[in-house]
Scaffold this motif. Structure first.
Motif, PDB file in Angstrom:
ATOM      1  N   HIS A   3     -99.122  67.113 -77.886  1.00 42.39           N
ATOM      2  CA  HIS A   3     -99.291  66.548 -76.543  1.00 42.39           C
ATOM      3  C   HIS A   3     -99.948  65.177 -76.608  1.00 42.39           C
ATOM      4  O   HIS A   3     -99.574  64.266 -75.870  1.00 42.39           O
ATOM      5  CB  HIS A   3    -100.105  67.496 -75.665  1.00 42.39           C
ATOM      6  N   ILE A   6     -97.313  62.610 -77.650  1.00 45.31           N
ATOM      7  CA  ILE A   6     -96.383  62.278 -76.567  1.00 45.31           C
ATOM      8  C   ILE A   6     -97.072  61.371 -75.543  1.00 45.31           C
ATOM      9  O   ILE A   6     -96.461  60.409 -75.058  1.00 45.31           O
ATOM     10  CB  ILE A   6     -95.843  63.566 -75.914  1.00 45.31           C
ATOM     11  N   ARG A  48     -87.349  62.810 -80.492  1.00 46.05           N
ATOM     12  CA  ARG A  48     -87.477  64.080 -79.769  1.00 46.05           C
ATOM     13  C   ARG A  48     -88.507  63.957 -78.652  1.00 46.05           C
ATOM     14  O   ARG A  48     -88.280  64.409 -77.531  1.00 46.05           O
ATOM     15  CB  ARG A  48     -87.869  65.186 -80.737  1.00 46.05           C
ATOM     16  N   ASP A  49     -89.633  63.312 -78.939  1.00 47.45           N
ATOM     17  CA  ASP A  49     -90.662  63.118 -77.921  1.00 47.45           C
ATOM     18  C   ASP A  49     -90.146  62.236 -76.781  1.00 47.45           C
ATOM     19  O   ASP A  49     -90.417  62.507 -75.608  1.00 47.45           O
ATOM     20  CB  ASP A  49     -91.912  62.496 -78.534  1.00 47.45           C
ATOM     21  N   ASP A  51     -87.026  61.973 -75.872  1.00 53.02           N
ATOM     22  CA  ASP A  51     -86.100  62.835 -75.126  1.00 53.02           C
ATOM     23  C   ASP A  51     -86.863  63.744 -74.166  1.00 53.02           C
ATOM     24  O   ASP A  51     -86.429  63.974 -73.032  1.00 53.02           O
ATOM     25  CB  ASP A  51     -85.243  63.677 -76.068  1.00 53.02           C
ATOM     26  N   ARG A  52     -87.998  64.272 -74.598  1.00 50.06           N
ATOM     27  CA  ARG A  52     -88.817  65.122 -73.721  1.00 50.06           C
ATOM     28  C   ARG A  52     -89.338  64.323 -72.530  1.00 50.06           C
ATOM     29  O   ARG A  52     -89.318  64.803 -71.393  1.00 50.06           O
ATOM     30  CB  ARG A  52     -89.991  65.713 -74.488  1.00 50.06           C
ATOM     31  N   SER A  55     -86.482  63.865 -70.143  1.00 48.80           N
ATOM     32  CA  SER A  55     -86.129  65.086 -69.425  1.00 48.80           C
ATOM     33  C   SER A  55     -87.154  65.434 -68.357  1.00 48.80           C
ATOM     34  O   SER A  55     -86.850  66.190 -67.433  1.00 48.80           O
ATOM     35  CB  SER A  55     -85.951  66.255 -70.405  1.00 48.80           C
ATOM     36  N   MET A  56     -88.341  64.835 -68.452  1.00 51.11           N
ATOM     37  CA  MET A  56     -89.378  65.050 -67.448  1.00 51.11           C
ATOM     38  C   MET A  56     -89.256  64.054 -66.296  1.00 51.11           C
ATOM     39  O   MET A  56     -90.105  64.011 -65.412  1.00 51.11           O
ATOM     40  CB  MET A  56     -90.748  64.941 -68.101  1.00 51.11           C
TER      41      MET A  56
END
Length: 64
Positions: A3, A6, A48-49, A51-52, A55-56
């Protein structure tokens, strides 16, 4: 740790990017390693982070 990473990536993107300025994965890696305990974060992990974050609902675009 995940966390925190990110959040650091999000903060970096907010500070150093806009519609006319982009950053590279390598620049993000350097930022994370200069910030302390996040050396050797892979490009795949950063993607990947990102992308997260997208997506948020964050408007993050890849530079072409």
């Amino acid at each position: 740790m995940e966390h925190e990473r990110i959040i650091k990536i999000y903060d970096y993107l907010c500070r150093y990017t806009d519609e006319t300025r982009s950053v590279t994965i390598k620049e993000i890696q350097n930022h994370l390693s200069n910030g302390g305990n996040m050396q050797n974060v892979s490009a795949i992990t950063i993607r990947r982070d990102i992308d997260r974050l997208s997506s948020m609902g964050n408007d993050i675009r890849n530079a072409q």
